[in-house]
Design a protein around this motif. Structure first.
Motif, mmCIF file in Angstrom:
data_model
loop_
_atom_site.group_PDB
_atom_site.id
_atom_site.type_symbol
_atom_site.label_atom_id
_atom_site.label_comp_id
_atom_site.label_asym_id
_atom_site.label_seq_id
_atom_site.Cartn_x
_atom_site.Cartn_y
_atom_site.Cartn_z
ATOM 1 N N LEU A 1 57.528 0.760 26.696
ATOM 2 C CA LEU A 1 57.995 1.431 27.893
ATOM 3 C C LEU A 1 56.857 2.276 28.449
ATOM 4 O O LEU A 1 56.090 2.881 27.673
ATOM 5 C CB LEU A 1 59.195 2.336 27.609
ATOM 6 N N LEU A 2 56.753 2.357 29.772
ATOM 7 C CA LEU A 2 55.673 3.123 30.405
ATOM 8 C C LEU A 2 56.187 3.763 31.687
ATOM 9 O O LEU A 2 56.888 3.116 32.480
ATOM 10 C CB LEU A 2 54.495 2.202 30.713
ATOM 11 N N SER A 3 55.829 5.036 31.896
ATOM 12 C CA SER A 3 56.185 5.725 33.134
ATOM 13 C C SER A 3 55.356 5.185 34.289
ATOM 14 O O SER A 3 54.267 4.629 34.098
ATOM 15 C CB SER A 3 55.977 7.229 32.977
ATOM 16 N N SER A 4 55.823 5.361 35.515
ATOM 17 C CA SER A 4 55.164 4.786 36.688
ATOM 18 C C SER A 4 53.765 5.342 36.901
ATOM 19 O O SER A 4 52.908 4.665 37.479
ATOM 20 C CB SER A 4 56.020 5.014 37.934
ATOM 21 N N ASP A 5 53.494 6.562 36.432
ATOM 22 C CA ASP A 5 52.157 7.140 36.560
ATOM 23 C C ASP A 5 51.298 6.909 35.316
ATOM 24 O O ASP A 5 50.201 7.465 35.198
ATOM 25 C CB ASP A 5 52.234 8.632 36.874
ATOM 26 N N SER A 6 51.808 6.105 34.373
ATOM 27 C CA SER A 6 51.073 5.724 33.154
ATOM 28 C C SER A 6 50.616 6.937 32.336
ATOM 29 O O SER A 6 49.541 6.943 31.747
ATOM 30 C CB SER A 6 49.851 4.854 33.510
ATOM 31 N N THR A 7 51.478 7.961 32.238
ATOM 32 C CA THR A 7 51.143 9.136 31.426
ATOM 33 C C THR A 7 52.042 9.292 30.205
ATOM 34 O O THR A 7 51.743 10.102 29.326
ATOM 35 C CB THR A 7 51.241 10.426 32.257
ATOM 36 N N GLN A 8 53.147 8.531 30.148
ATOM 37 C CA GLN A 8 54.043 8.607 28.991
ATOM 38 C C GLN A 8 54.430 7.188 28.592
ATOM 39 O O GLN A 8 54.784 6.376 29.450
ATOM 40 C CB GLN A 8 55.287 9.439 29.314
ATOM 41 N N GLU A 9 54.352 6.914 27.284
ATOM 42 C CA GLU A 9 54.534 5.549 26.778
ATOM 43 C C GLU A 9 55.275 5.580 25.447
ATOM 44 O O GLU A 9 54.995 6.420 24.587
ATOM 45 C CB GLU A 9 53.163 4.901 26.602
ATOM 46 N N ILE A 10 56.216 4.655 25.273
ATOM 47 C CA ILE A 10 56.903 4.460 23.993
ATOM 48 C C ILE A 10 56.642 3.031 23.544
ATOM 49 O O ILE A 10 56.944 2.082 24.265
ATOM 50 C CB ILE A 10 58.416 4.712 24.119
ATOM 51 N N ASP A 11 56.075 2.866 22.358
ATOM 52 C CA ASP A 11 55.790 1.546 21.801
ATOM 53 C C ASP A 11 56.870 1.201 20.781
ATOM 54 O O ASP A 11 56.815 1.651 19.634
ATOM 55 C CB ASP A 11 54.416 1.525 21.136
ATOM 56 N N VAL A 12 57.849 0.423 21.216
ATOM 57 C CA VAL A 12 58.877 -0.037 20.282
ATOM 58 C C VAL A 12 58.235 -0.965 19.254
ATOM 59 O O VAL A 12 58.521 -0.888 18.059
ATOM 60 C CB VAL A 12 60.008 -0.758 21.034
ATOM 61 N N LEU A 13 57.332 -1.837 19.724
ATOM 62 C CA LEU A 13 56.649 -2.788 18.845
ATOM 63 C C LEU A 13 55.232 -3.023 19.320
ATOM 64 O O LEU A 13 54.997 -3.283 20.496
ATOM 65 C CB LEU A 13 57.386 -4.133 18.835
ATOM 66 N N GLU A 14 54.278 -2.922 18.399
ATOM 67 C CA GLU A 14 52.963 -3.535 18.519
ATOM 68 C C GLU A 14 52.725 -4.256 17.201
ATOM 69 O O GLU A 14 52.795 -3.642 16.140
ATOM 70 C CB GLU A 14 51.862 -2.495 18.736
ATOM 71 N N SER A 15 52.477 -5.568 17.279
ATOM 72 C CA SER A 15 52.260 -6.337 16.058
ATOM 73 C C SER A 15 51.062 -7.239 16.255
ATOM 74 O O SER A 15 50.856 -7.790 17.341
ATOM 75 C CB SER A 15 53.500 -7.189 15.754
ATOM 76 N N TYR A 16 50.257 -7.355 15.204
ATOM 77 C CA TYR A 16 49.062 -8.192 15.236
ATOM 78 C C TYR A 16 49.178 -9.205 14.103
ATOM 79 O O TYR A 16 48.763 -8.946 12.972
ATOM 80 C CB TYR A 16 47.804 -7.334 15.064
ATOM 81 N N GLY A 17 49.798 -10.347 14.393
ATOM 82 C CA GLY A 17 50.041 -11.336 13.352
ATOM 83 C C GLY A 17 48.976 -12.409 13.371
ATOM 84 O O GLY A 17 48.865 -13.161 14.331
ATOM 85 N N SER A 18 48.184 -12.491 12.325
ATOM 86 C CA SER A 18 47.143 -13.518 12.257
ATOM 87 C C SER A 18 46.945 -13.903 10.802
ATOM 88 O O SER A 18 46.929 -13.048 9.911
ATOM 89 C CB SER A 18 45.821 -12.987 12.824
ATOM 90 N N ASP A 19 46.765 -15.224 10.564
ATOM 91 C CA ASP A 19 46.551 -15.681 9.194
ATOM 92 C C ASP A 19 45.082 -15.658 8.789
ATOM 93 O O ASP A 19 44.730 -16.148 7.716
ATOM 94 C CB ASP A 19 47.144 -17.077 8.983
ATOM 95 N N ARG A 20 44.214 -15.094 9.629
ATOM 96 C CA ARG A 20 42.826 -14.931 9.204
ATOM 97 C C ARG A 20 42.781 -14.011 7.982
ATOM 98 O O ARG A 20 43.447 -12.961 7.960
ATOM 99 C CB ARG A 20 41.990 -14.312 10.317
#
Length: 441
Positions: free
Chosen positions: A138-157
């Motif tokens: 989620l991000l505010s319209s002025d890009s000053t407040q953000e909620i990251d429900v998910l960030e995932s980096y899936g790699s089999d390296r």
């Protein structure tokens, strides 16, 4: 669960009474005393068609292609409308090489409307097998407040095992000029797979309850796994001007190449990886949103008042690694009219026998104090001989012996007797003093 083709046709004429994919899956967060959950109309089970080019009227009722403004994305990312689609009952966010360049075409969609707290949001997702981020945020319209429900980096390296086995649960507050950025960097912001191994080969339910401007609760597969609360965790540098996460925000699903990973030696996806359809798709089965509203039914099962209180000094067992010259790892002391436990250090714990009267989700409240920054209290339950970590809560620095109520999130317990462990899990050698804890509805 996905509907059949016949059911899809019927869905065009559906009413609010028709089943959605998440029906039968309880909301793991607690709506609060006297409240129940009401489904928000942004919720989407993606049981319709929206082709890569052109999409569909049903899609555009809720969503738009791309980012919330003309920005094309971080690093080598270039948001590209045809790399998002709805097919086979899933939102598909795809990554591919932009021909003849080092750029990566990435799918992205955002909600037409903004949402605000209190709000529970949850999606059922399957992440890519790429070094790119899979993101629900989620991000505010002025890009000053953000909620990251998910960030995932899936790699089999082989070099990416650490990230492959963790989900990033976080938030940001920004000042744009001159640019400043804060996000929590405690260990709890990276949630490891409790069963070990990767997250990428399974469907995951990932949710966040945006309780208020100063409280976020995170849920993975229905388990409450993290709470961040108070200015010391939400906005310690005052970037929001004392308002916390208070601005309306739009919902975003996207894939991203993030340059900070390059600086840590993680190479961007190769042409071969980006061309592999078994690797390059971030799938969203459904996303749902709920607002807490007054429960007008009343008197139903589980609606009665419940409060189970346990004095901290009434422990069954204590243990840990630091004794501070005491006869045991944790001691009991009295200050004023309060009897509490102290000398709780990093990796110390106290075990309790707790009996609850009903099968339900309980709110955890600690009456706690700490004179350091970096303390954390974890709530574990012994399940068939194995300790299961249910919640992780940062303890604010309000001063030793200044006992204050602290929300520890929620835990589901069946009726009966349980063995509970309170664990000092912060980064500082000293942790916290505890007067009591309470389980309530």
């Amino acid at each position: 669960m996905k509907t059949t083709q016949c059911a899809l046709a019927a869905l065009v004429f559906s009413t609010p009474l028709m089943a959605a994919d998440w029906d039968g899956t309880p909301v793991p967060a607690d709506a609060g005393p006297g409240n129940t959950w009401e489904l928000h109309p942004l919720s989407d089970d993606f049981n319709y068609s929206a082709p890569a080019s052109g999409k569909s009227a049903t899609f555009f009722e809720r969503w738009s292609e791309g980012f919330i403004n003309p920005w094309l994305g971080p690093g080598e990312t270039e948001y590209y409308g045809p790399n998002s689609s709805v097919e086979s009952g899933n939102l598909v966010i795809k990554a591919s090489r932009k021909a003849g360049t080092t750029k990566i075409h990435a799918g992205a969609i955002h909600s037409n409307e903004s949402v605000t707290y209190p709000l529970y949001m949850e999606a059922r997702v399957q992440v890519t097998n790429l070094t790119m981020a899979n993101a629900f945020w989620l991000l505010s319209s002025d890009s000053t407040q953000e909620i990251d429900v998910l960030e995932s980096y899936g790699s089999d390296r082989p070099s990416e095992t650490w990230f492959d086995e963790r989900l990033h649960l976080s938030h940001h507050v920004f000042i744009r000029e001159p640019f400043q950025d804060y996000q929590p960097k405690d260990d709890g912001s990276w949630y490891p797979n409790p069963n070990g191994g990767t997250w990428r080969d399974q469907w995951i339910r990932i949710g966040t309850y945006w309780v208020d401007p100063w409280t976020l609760e995170y849920y993975v597969n229905g388990e409450h796994v993290r709470t961040v609360t108070g200015p010391s965790m939400i906005d310690p540098y005052g970037y929001t001007g004392g308002t916390g996460l208070s601005k309306p925000m739009q919902v975003i699903f996207d894939a991203e190449h993030q340059p900070w990973r390059d600086t840590q030696g993680t190479a961007p996806p190769t042409d071969e990886e980006l061309a592999d359809p078994s690797r390059n798709k971030f799938l969203v089965d459904w996303v749902r949103f709920y607002k807490p509203v007054p429960d007008t039914n009343g008197g139903g099962p589980g609606n009665g008042s419940i409060s189970v209180e346990k004095e901290a000094e009434d422990f069954d067992n204590v243990g840990g690694y630091f004794s501070d010259g005491q006869s045991q790892a944790i001691s009991t002391y009295t200050t004023g009219a309060t009897t509490a436990i102290n000398y709780v250090n990093r990796e110390d714990y106290a075990d309790y026998t707790v009996t609850v009267p009903e099968d339900r989700i309980y709110n955890i409240t600690y009456n706690i104090s700490s004179g350091i920054t970096g303390g954390r209290i974890d709530f574990l339950v012994n399940e068939s001989g194995t300790w299961s970590n249910k919640t992780q809560t940062a303890v604010p620095n309000a001063g030793w012996n200044n006992f204050q109520p602290l929300s520890g999130g929620t835990v589901y317990l069946e009726a009966g007797t349980h063995t509970v462990r309170l664990y000092g899990a912060g980064t500082h050698d000293w942790q916290w003093n505890l007067d009591k804890f309470t389980l309530s509805n």
